[in-house]
Motif scaffolding. Structure first.
Motif, PDB file in Angstrom:
ATOM      1  N   LEU A 103       0.826  -1.204   0.000  1.00  0.00           N
ATOM      2  CA  LEU A 103       0.000   0.000   0.000  1.00  0.00           C
ATOM      3  C   LEU A 103       0.867   1.264   0.000  1.00  0.00           C
ATOM      4  CD1 LEU A 103      -2.763  -1.061   2.549  1.00  0.00           C
ATOM      5  CD2 LEU A 103      -2.901  -1.045   0.057  1.00  0.00           C
ATOM      6  N   GLY A 104       2.049   1.199   0.628  1.00  0.00           N
ATOM      7  CA  GLY A 104       2.949   2.348   0.612  1.00  0.00           C
ATOM      8  C   GLY A 104       3.432   2.669  -0.793  1.00  0.00           C
TER       9      GLY A 104
ATOM     10  N   CYS B 104       2.765   6.150  -2.739  1.00  0.00           N
ATOM     11  CA  CYS B 104       3.819   6.972  -3.350  1.00  0.00           C
ATOM     12  C   CYS B 104       3.458   7.339  -4.789  1.00  0.00           C
ATOM     13  CB  CYS B 104       5.149   6.222  -3.312  1.00  0.00           C
ATOM     14  SG  CYS B 104       5.866   6.068  -1.670  1.00  0.00           S
ATOM     15  N   GLY B 105       2.996   6.359  -5.552  1.00  0.00           N
ATOM     16  CA  GLY B 105       2.614   6.636  -6.927  1.00  0.00           C
ATOM     17  C   GLY B 105       1.428   7.576  -7.026  1.00  0.00           C
ATOM     18  N   ASP B 106       0.454   7.405  -6.130  1.00  0.00           N
ATOM     19  CA  ASP B 106      -0.722   8.272  -6.178  1.00  0.00           C
ATOM     20  C   ASP B 106      -0.364   9.703  -5.781  1.00  0.00           C
ATOM     21  OD1 ASP B 106      -3.765   8.515  -6.310  1.00  0.00           O
ATOM     22  OD2 ASP B 106      -3.365   9.230  -4.286  1.00  0.00           O
ATOM     23  N   LEU B 107       0.524   9.856  -4.793  1.00  0.00           N
ATOM     24  CA  LEU B 107       0.940  11.197  -4.396  1.00  0.00           C
ATOM     25  C   LEU B 107       1.686  11.893  -5.533  1.00  0.00           C
ATOM     26  CD1 LEU B 107       1.147  13.359  -2.219  1.00  0.00           C
ATOM     27  CD2 LEU B 107       3.233  12.237  -1.402  1.00  0.00           C
ATOM     28  N   LYS B 108       2.500  11.136  -6.258  1.00  0.00           N
ATOM     29  CA  LYS B 108       3.194  11.707  -7.416  1.00  0.00           C
ATOM     30  C   LYS B 108       2.201  12.183  -8.468  1.00  0.00           C
ATOM     31  CE  LYS B 108       6.569  10.546 -10.999  1.00  0.00           C
ATOM     32  NZ  LYS B 108       7.451   9.480 -11.549  1.00  0.00           N
TER      33      LYS B 108
ATOM     34  N   VAL C 277       8.241  15.097   0.436  1.00  0.00           N
ATOM     35  CA  VAL C 277       9.080  13.903   0.583  1.00  0.00           C
ATOM     36  C   VAL C 277       8.293  12.905   1.422  1.00  0.00           C
ATOM     37  CG1 VAL C 277      11.269  12.964   1.394  1.00  0.00           C
ATOM     38  CG2 VAL C 277      11.175  15.275   0.456  1.00  0.00           C
ATOM     39  N   ARG C 278       7.802  11.871   0.801  1.00  0.00           N
ATOM     40  CA  ARG C 278       7.023  10.873   1.535  1.00  0.00           C
ATOM     41  C   ARG C 278       7.985  10.036   2.380  1.00  0.00           C
ATOM     42  NH1 ARG C 278       4.363   6.126   1.641  1.00  0.00           N
ATOM     43  NH2 ARG C 278       2.258   6.318   2.488  1.00  0.00           N
ATOM     44  N   GLY C 279       7.810  10.094   3.692  1.00  0.00           N
ATOM     45  CA  GLY C 279       8.746   9.501   4.629  1.00  0.00           C
ATOM     46  C   GLY C 279       9.451  10.546   5.459  1.00  0.00           C
ATOM     47  N   GLY C 280       9.391  11.798   5.005  1.00  0.00           N
ATOM     48  CA  GLY C 280       9.949  12.900   5.776  1.00  0.00           C
ATOM     49  C   GLY C 280      11.264  13.409   5.215  1.00  0.00           C
ATOM     50  N   LYS C 281      11.356  14.729   5.034  1.00  0.00           N
ATOM     51  CA  LYS C 281      12.579  15.320   4.505  1.00  0.00           C
ATOM     52  C   LYS C 281      13.730  15.179   5.489  1.00  0.00           C
ATOM     53  CE  LYS C 281      12.753  19.793   4.219  1.00  0.00           C
ATOM     54  NZ  LYS C 281      12.515  21.187   3.764  1.00  0.00           N
ATOM     55  N   ARG C 282      13.432  15.265   6.777  1.00  0.00           N
ATOM     56  CA  ARG C 282      14.495  15.147   7.768  1.00  0.00           C
ATOM     57  C   ARG C 282      15.136  13.771   7.726  1.00  0.00           C
ATOM     58  NH1 ARG C 282      13.079  16.755  13.840  1.00  0.00           N
ATOM     59  NH2 ARG C 282      12.824  18.742  12.735  1.00  0.00           N
ATOM     60  N   LEU C 283      14.309  12.728   7.626  1.00  0.00           N
ATOM     61  CA  LEU C 283      14.849  11.376   7.563  1.00  0.00           C
ATOM     62  C   LEU C 283      15.600  11.159   6.254  1.00  0.00           C
ATOM     63  CD1 LEU C 283      15.095   8.638   8.912  1.00  0.00           C
ATOM     64  CD2 LEU C 283      12.902   7.988   7.911  1.00  0.00           C
ATOM     65  N   ALA C 284      15.134  11.754   5.168  1.00  0.00           N
ATOM     66  CA  ALA C 284      15.830  11.626   3.895  1.00  0.00           C
ATOM     67  C   ALA C 284      17.210  12.276   3.960  1.00  0.00           C
ATOM     68  CB  ALA C 284      15.001  12.252   2.779  1.00  0.00           C
TER      69      ALA C 284
ATOM     70  N   ALA D 295       9.841   1.832   6.813  1.00  0.00           N
ATOM     71  CA  ALA D 295       8.691   1.863   7.709  1.00  0.00           C
ATOM     72  C   ALA D 295       7.948   3.193   7.625  1.00  0.00           C
ATOM     73  CB  ALA D 295       9.139   1.601   9.145  1.00  0.00           C
ATOM     74  N   ALA D 296       8.674   4.293   7.439  1.00  0.00           N
ATOM     75  CA  ALA D 296       8.032   5.608   7.348  1.00  0.00           C
ATOM     76  C   ALA D 296       7.214   5.752   6.073  1.00  0.00           C
ATOM     77  CB  ALA D 296       9.081   6.709   7.425  1.00  0.00           C
ATOM     78  N   ARG D 297       7.535   4.988   5.033  1.00  0.00           N
ATOM     79  CA  ARG D 297       6.830   5.093   3.755  1.00  0.00           C
ATOM     80  C   ARG D 297       5.736   4.036   3.605  1.00  0.00           C
ATOM     81  NH1 ARG D 297       9.631   7.893  -0.319  1.00  0.00           N
ATOM     82  NH2 ARG D 297       9.194   6.331  -1.910  1.00  0.00           N
ATOM     83  N   TRP D 298       5.558   3.169   4.597  1.00  0.00           N
ATOM     84  CA  TRP D 298       4.453   2.216   4.554  1.00  0.00           C
ATOM     85  C   TRP D 298       3.131   2.962   4.707  1.00  0.00           C
ATOM     86  CZ3 TRP D 298       6.824  -1.759   8.474  1.00  0.00           C
ATOM     87  CH2 TRP D 298       7.817  -2.503   7.813  1.00  0.00           C
ATOM     88  N   PHE D 299       2.058   2.283   4.308  1.00  0.00           N
ATOM     89  CA  PHE D 299       0.715   2.854   4.457  1.00  0.00           C
ATOM     90  C   PHE D 299      -0.177   1.800   5.088  1.00  0.00           C
ATOM     91  CE2 PHE D 299      -3.548   4.094   3.347  1.00  0.00           C
ATOM     92  CZ  PHE D 299      -3.528   5.470   3.434  1.00  0.00           C
ATOM     93  N   LEU D 300      -0.566   2.035   6.332  1.00  0.00           N
ATOM     94  CA  LEU D 300      -1.476   1.143   7.051  1.00  0.00           C
ATOM     95  C   LEU D 300      -2.459   1.998   7.849  1.00  0.00           C
ATOM     96  CD1 LEU D 300       0.842  -1.752   8.326  1.00  0.00           C
ATOM     97  CD2 LEU D 300      -1.213  -2.018   6.931  1.00  0.00           C
ATOM     98  N   ALA D 301      -3.258   2.753   7.148  1.00  0.00           N
ATOM     99  CA  ALA D 301      -4.221   3.649   7.793  1.00  0.00           C
ATOM    100  C   ALA D 301      -5.538   3.584   7.043  1.00  0.00           C
ATOM    101  CB  ALA D 301      -3.692   5.082   7.822  1.00  0.00           C
TER     102      ALA D 301
END
Length: 306
Positions: free
Chosen positions: A43-44, A48-52, A169-176, A198-204
């Motif tokens: 799902l993540g 990512c593709g849908d956000l793009k 930035v999906r997953g966070g710019k700081r972590l990237a 883990a930050a880029r997974w989608f479970l919501a």
């Protein structure tokens, strides 16, 4: 004598608009963790593709393009997962637009302050109404160069705003950025990669009023049983009817547990999010719901005699 600050009229602050409670998923079996990782990664990738796609649409986005995105994701997941993913992408884009507007406002305020101080003689003292000039010619020169940098940055941000371009930035710019400073962060490349994935997974999944227990995608029963509706490519992993997977862990929300139980008993919407704390190696589930706005009573000043 200095002027006194004016006191604003009293007012009643509004209450919270929502509630979020969290509990740990304890005693997960190895198969449970594997299923959660597979579902989150699948799902993540779709998110990512849908956000793009959503960012590429920019200001031309409308209900028709939203329906097309959801229809394409439904084939690869399910109708409800597709709805959750597309709504999350839309919310991220809208949040980025608000942050962009706030950043532009900050740049304009900084530019106005620097321009004001540059217009004053060097060494002129400031007052309560405004700052004075810069302390030395060297600082004046450095700030004049800083003004040029901020002006160029403001022009770029305004051009992006008018074109509907946002940077997410999906997953966070700081972590990237941490990827380039692993030694300073005290992480190995493997540890960083685990956090990044883990930050880029989608479970919501958003809740739905009128549905059983308030959520058809991620469901938690009164006794704490957690079940997930698996996306289409992972249905073969189901251990329950209708393509669902039941976790071995049980959930018991200690904080606001009674309020949560009342909601699921009435089949009122409850949103859930499952995530992994990589550093601790623990899985958590967060339940959230909205609170209907209560009418605020007007603040009324009374005399000491009533």
């Amino acid at each position: 004598m200095s002027e006194l600050r004016a006191i604003e009229a009293p007012f009643v602050a509004g209450g919270p608009s929502g509630v979020a409670v969290r509990d740990r998923l304890k005693n997960l079996a190895a198969a449970d963790e594997q299923v959660l990782r597979l579902v989150g990664a699948h799902l993540g990738a779709l998110a990512c593709g849908d956000l793009k796609t959503r960012c590429a649409d920019g200001l031309e986005h409308d209900n028709q393009t939203w329906a097309v995105r959801k229809r394409e994701l439904t084939v690869l997941s399910s109708s409800r997962w597709a709805g959750a993913i597309t709504k999350a992408s839309h919310d991220q884009w809208a949040l980025a637009r608000r942050c962009q507007a706030a950043h532009i406002a900050d740049l304009e305020a900084a530019i106005a302050t620097i321009e004001h101080r540059l217009s004053l003689p060097v060494g002129e003292k400031g007052s309560r109404k405004g700052p004075g000039g810069y302390r030395s010619a060297q600082e004046w020169h450095a700030k004049s160069r800083r003004l040029r940098v901020l002006t160029d940055r403001l022009q770029r941000e305004k051009a992006d705003q008018q074109a509907g371009i946002v940077h997410i930035v999906r997953g966070g710019k700081r972590l990237a950025r941490t990827r380039h400073h692993l030694d300073a962060a005290g992480l190995t490349e493997t540890e960083w990669l685990q956090k990044w994935q883990a930050a880029r997974w989608f479970l919501a999944a958003d809740g739905e009023s009128g549905k059983r227990y308030g959520n058809e995608t991620i469901r938690i029963t009164f006794d704490g049983e957690v079940s997930i509706r698996l996306p289409a490519p992972l249905v073969h992993l189901a251990n329950a009817p209708h393509g669902r997977y039941i976790l071995a862990a049980r959930v018991a929300f200690a904080h606001r547990g009674t309020e949560w139980a009342d909601r699921i008993e009435a089949n009122r919407a409850v949103a859930y999010r499952i995530h992994l704390d990589v550093q601790r190696g623990r899985w958590y589930v967060t339940a959230s719901w909205q609170i209907p706005p209560a009418p605020a009573l007007p603040w009324r000043l009374r005399s000491p005699t009533g």
